[in-house]
Design an enzyme around this catalytic site. Structure first.
Site, PDB file in Angstrom:
ATOM      1  N   TYR A 125      11.037   3.559   3.282  1.00  0.00           N
ATOM      2  CA  TYR A 125      11.823   4.782   3.449  1.00  0.00           C
ATOM      3  C   TYR A 125      13.151   4.737   2.723  1.00  0.00           C
ATOM      4  O   TYR A 125      13.932   5.680   2.807  1.00  0.00           O
ATOM      5  CB  TYR A 125      12.039   5.065   4.937  1.00  0.00           C
ATOM      6  CG  TYR A 125      10.764   5.482   5.617  1.00  0.00           C
ATOM      7  CD1 TYR A 125       9.691   4.597   5.663  1.00  0.00           C
ATOM      8  CD2 TYR A 125      10.596   6.733   6.177  1.00  0.00           C
ATOM      9  CE1 TYR A 125       8.494   4.962   6.259  1.00  0.00           C
ATOM     10  CE2 TYR A 125       9.410   7.097   6.772  1.00  0.00           C
ATOM     11  CZ  TYR A 125       8.367   6.211   6.811  1.00  0.00           C
ATOM     12  OH  TYR A 125       7.189   6.580   7.400  1.00  0.00           O
ATOM     13  N   LYS A 172       2.472  -7.020   8.747  1.00  0.00           N
ATOM     14  CA  LYS A 172       1.329  -7.355   7.892  1.00  0.00           C
ATOM     15  C   LYS A 172       1.770  -8.515   7.005  1.00  0.00           C
ATOM     16  O   LYS A 172       1.731  -8.445   5.784  1.00  0.00           O
ATOM     17  CB  LYS A 172       0.966  -6.108   7.061  1.00  0.00           C
ATOM     18  CG  LYS A 172      -0.289  -6.224   6.243  1.00  0.00           C
ATOM     19  CD  LYS A 172      -1.545  -6.022   7.049  1.00  0.00           C
ATOM     20  CE  LYS A 172      -2.770  -6.251   6.195  1.00  0.00           C
ATOM     21  NZ  LYS A 172      -4.021  -6.248   6.975  1.00  0.00           N
ATOM     22  N   ASP A 205      -2.934  -4.343  11.690  1.00  0.00           N
ATOM     23  CA  ASP A 205      -4.207  -3.605  11.732  1.00  0.00           C
ATOM     24  C   ASP A 205      -4.917  -3.809  13.062  1.00  0.00           C
ATOM     25  O   ASP A 205      -5.256  -2.848  13.749  1.00  0.00           O
ATOM     26  CB  ASP A 205      -5.109  -3.949  10.529  1.00  0.00           C
ATOM     27  CG  ASP A 205      -5.039  -5.401  10.121  1.00  0.00           C
ATOM     28  OD1 ASP A 205      -4.900  -6.255  11.023  1.00  0.00           O
ATOM     29  OD2 ASP A 205      -5.136  -5.698   8.918  1.00  0.00           O
ATOM     30  N   ASP A 229       6.572   4.564  12.262  1.00  0.00           N
ATOM     31  CA  ASP A 229       6.447   6.011  12.107  1.00  0.00           C
ATOM     32  C   ASP A 229       5.039   6.442  12.515  1.00  0.00           C
ATOM     33  O   ASP A 229       4.849   7.371  13.312  1.00  0.00           O
ATOM     34  CB  ASP A 229       6.717   6.364  10.632  1.00  0.00           C
ATOM     35  CG  ASP A 229       6.851   7.854  10.411  1.00  0.00           C
ATOM     36  OD1 ASP A 229       6.761   8.611  11.395  1.00  0.00           O
ATOM     37  OD2 ASP A 229       7.034   8.269   9.241  1.00  0.00           O
TER      38      ASP A 229
END
Ligand code: NAD
Length: 478
Positions: A125, A172, A205, A229
């Site tokens: 972002y 991740k 995930d 988000d």
């Protein structure tokens, strides 16, 4: 008395803001209100930021901002006011409680009670994007140590204050070893300071899948911006309705409180919208400014109202609901319940809920930083990496050699696979021979030679080691 800034926003915004203010003022909130105009009208008047300069002054002076949803017009280069506000005001922490209200709001997850703490300022972002070749664009993912420390500490302090038992981290870092790796590392470091709170890390995930399937396994979950988000909306949705969740955006000085849903323009002006999401935001605001008794009173009255089966259309269900109410009537029902507590849903106690007071970030001593190589990115429309290697090797000098070429991260030279698909965006990694040093000036020499050889260099990334540890990723397959 606390002076706050209020923006009524667009679409259903004015209706749900009026309902929210009516409820909290009836409960005794001590507020002085400065109203500002933001959103569609301001955008369409030619201000691409959606907010006037004098409104910023009001927000910065009052420091506490209650904002209804706004409509960002499509196209025309309009900037999202939410993203701008979070970054300008340093609102690094986005806190979103997601709690089921079973059996009064239908949900597949009756015992869900989680809080998503999302980093709010950095990650992808930062919005630093470039087109580099005909075929490839890039977005820079920035993760900083101060950013990680602030958000992770916030999550643990929040858990401690709210008497929550566990903080889970989602990243991740099996793939993004530097960026997500830093977030995870800081999580592990800070978790040690809170031995009384359980901590765990999940790869995003499987963590996300688990959260959507068995949210009761989780308590507080902290994560970087993009994952937060997406997953905070998933979490809110699976409680039964996104229309019921509010969120707090907290910074060191300023804060902003809102509903998580948008301006629902199709429902505007019909007195049907559910004010609950914004009311939840307002309750977090009251806690934040220390008016915790009022916050508690409003929350318990709201829970009682839902329990009574007095529902707006979005959560109305034959059988469970008793009465379908409009926005104004729902507000009135909550006001009538002020002072009462729910009997089936758990009532709340906000005795220790004031704003968290976190220590300022302390910059760490600088590490020993050594330049150990350079990645030169090249725009080249050929397809055989061996040909590119031959061309690029012509610029080798000062004992600095081409060591690897990758395409979209996968090693294609030396010893690439014929099957690997290649774009026109190539990373050529240069390293000095054993025992040779590399200087900034050697990089400039490489780039000069590349220009002379008509090699289209599009950017460089210096390779550093910090205290002897490589500060860059290997090529996939290297
Ligand atoms: P939305 O959240 O406005 O609406 C999605 C659906 O939920 C609609 O069917 C709507 O009728 C329903 N809904 C939402 N809030 C409700 C409420 N309080 N009561 C009853 N029903 C409710 O999302 P959208 O339609 O994708 O976006 C509309 C506009 O809102 C867009 O311009 C978007 O940019 C903006 N938006 C603003 C914010 C914000 O200001 N924080 C957040 C998201 C979207």
């Amino acid at each position: 008395m606390t002076r706050i800034t209020v923006a009524k926003g667009d679409g259903i915004g004015p209706e749900i803001m009026d309902a929210t203010l009516e409820i909290i003022l009836a409960a005794g909130a001590k507020l002085e209100i400065d109203e500002i105009e933001v959103g569609e009208k301001v955008y369409l008047a030619g201000n691409t930021a959606g907010i006037a300069a004098e409104s910023w002054e009001t927000i910065r002076r009052n420091k506490v901002f209650l904002k209804a949803p706004i409509t960002t017009p499509q196209g025309g280069g309009y900037k999202s006011l939410n993203v701008t506000t979070r970054k300008f005001l340093g609102l690094y922490s986005n806190v979103r409680p997601c709690t089921s209200l079973h059996p009064f709001v239908s949900t597949k997850h009756p015992v869900m009670d989680i809080v998503i703490v999302r980093e709010n300022e950095e990650d992808l972002y930062a919005g630093i994007e470039h087109q580099q070749t005909d075929e490839v664009v890039q977005c820079l993912k920035l993760i900083s140590r101060p950013g990680c420390e602030k958000i992770v500490r916030y999550a643990f302090e929040y858990a401690k204050q709210q008497n929550r038992k566990k903080v889970t981290c989602f990243t991740k870092d099996n793939i993004m070893k530097q960026t997500d790796g830093l977030f995870h590392q800081v999580f592990d470091e800070i978790a040690k300071e809170y031995p009384e709170i359980e901590n765990e890390h999940w790869i995003i995930d499987i963590g996300a899948a688990k959260m959507a399937d068995t949210p009761e396994l989780f308590d507080v979950i902290v994560m970087p911006n993009l994952y937060g988000d997406v997953l905070s909306d998933v979490a809110a949705q699976i409680t039964g309705s996104v229309g019921l969740a509010g969120s707090a955006n907290i910074g060191e000085e300023c804060s902003m409180f809102e509903a998580i849903h948008g301006s629902a323009p199709r429902r505007a002006g019909q007195n049907v919208a559910n004010p609950s999401g914004l009311l939840q935001g307002a309750i977090m605001m009251l806690n934040h400014i220390g008016q915790t008794e009022i916050a508690e009173k409003v929350q318990n009255a709201w829970l009682k109202t839902l329990e009574d089966g007095t529902h707006t259309y979005d959560i109305f269900k034959e059988g469970t609901s008793k009465q379908k109410l409009g926005t104004k009537e729902f507000a009135k029902a909550v006001i009538e319940n002020l002072g009462k507590k729910p009997s089936i849903l758990k009532s709340v106690s906000y005795a220790n809920n004031a704003a968290l007071n976190l220590p300022k970030y302390n910059r760490k001593p600088a590490a020993k930083k050594e330049l150990v190589g350079v990645d030169i990115f090249v725009h080249w429309s050929g397809s055989n990496p061996n040909e590119l290697a031959e061309k690029v090797k012509r610029i080798e000098s000062n004992g600095i050699k081409l060591s690897m070429i990758t395409n979209r991260g996968i090693k294609v030279w030396p010893d690439g696979f014929r099957e690997t698909f290649c774009t026109d965006h190539w990373r050529c990694r240069f390293k000095p021979n054993e025992g040779t040093e590399i200087q900034k000036t050697s990089i400039i020499e490489l780039l000069k030679s590349a220009a002379n050889e008509n090699i289209d260099t599009i950017k460089t990334e210096n390779l550093y080691s910090f205290d002897g540890k490589a500060g860059y990723s290997l090529g996939q397959g290297q």
